[in-house]
Motif scaffolding. Structure first.
Motif, PDB file in Angstrom:
ATOM      1  N   TYR A  53      -1.553  -6.622   4.996  1.00 47.13           N
ATOM      2  CA  TYR A  53      -1.385  -7.925   5.449  1.00 47.13           C
ATOM      3  C   TYR A  53       0.059  -8.339   5.373  1.00 47.13           C
ATOM      4  O   TYR A  53       0.834  -9.029   6.135  1.00 47.13           O
ATOM      5  N   TYR A  63       2.540  -6.178   7.317  1.00 48.93           N
ATOM      6  CA  TYR A  63       2.687  -6.524   9.114  1.00 48.93           C
ATOM      7  C   TYR A  63       2.807  -7.977   9.327  1.00 48.93           C
ATOM      8  O   TYR A  63       3.003  -8.533  10.285  1.00 48.93           O
ATOM      9  N   GLN A  64       2.200  -8.899   8.302  1.00 47.63           N
ATOM     10  CA  GLN A  64       2.482 -10.457   8.824  1.00 47.63           C
ATOM     11  C   GLN A  64       3.673 -10.982   7.965  1.00 47.63           C
ATOM     12  O   GLN A  64       4.100 -11.920   8.655  1.00 47.63           O
ATOM     13  N   LEU A 105       1.501 -10.399  13.884  1.00 49.21           N
ATOM     14  CA  LEU A 105       0.047 -10.014  13.972  1.00 49.21           C
ATOM     15  C   LEU A 105      -0.373 -10.590  15.274  1.00 49.21           C
ATOM     16  O   LEU A 105      -0.868  -9.915  16.188  1.00 49.21           O
ATOM     17  N   GLN A 125      -2.757  -2.752  15.698  1.00 47.16           N
ATOM     18  CA  GLN A 125      -3.115  -3.410  14.547  1.00 47.16           C
ATOM     19  C   GLN A 125      -4.286  -2.817  13.640  1.00 47.16           C
ATOM     20  O   GLN A 125      -4.469  -2.789  12.559  1.00 47.16           O
TER      21      GLN A 125
END
Length: 118
Positions: A41, A44-45, A57, A65
């Motif tokens: 999280y 990638y966020q 995302l 994802q």
């Protein structure tokens, strides 16, 4: 190539961090899985979109994802299992250090004698 190296360096750093945070105690497997979720999280966020490596995302392909999430959940689970395998004792690694450290402090600074009350 540089992105792959950075990815593995980040993952190694995060894995080392869990080892340090667990303070020598065994890591429950669900905690490792949840840790993999957190790394996915925040990576990638937060981190990856901020450096332009991946889109955020909501703007990325759902299939990619999902695969990345599954990989990170597997990584967190395997990390917990590996840390537990490396730790043969259930007690914290620092448990044996405390008595030795106390003894060294006593040699350097002996306990003062109590002063009688007047």
């Amino acid at each position: 190539m540089l992105g792959t190296i950075a990815h593995f360096a980040f993952g190694s750093s995060c894995g080392s961090m869990l080892g340090l945070l667990s303070a020598g105690q065994r890591v429950p497997v669900p905690i490792g899985t949840a840790y993999g979720l957190l790394v996915w999280y925040f990576g990638y966020q937060g981190l990856a979109p901020s450096i332009g490596a991946y889109p955020p995302l909501p703007k990325d392909r759902a299939g990619r994802q999902a695969a990345l999430l599954a990989g990170h959940l597997l990584w967190g689970t395997a990390l917990a299992l590996a840390l537990n395998r490396l730790r043969t004792e259930k007690a914290p690694m620092t448990a044996g250090l405390a008595p030795r450290a106390r003894e060294q402090v006593r040699r350097i600074m002996p306990t003062p004698e109590p002063v009688p009350a007047r």
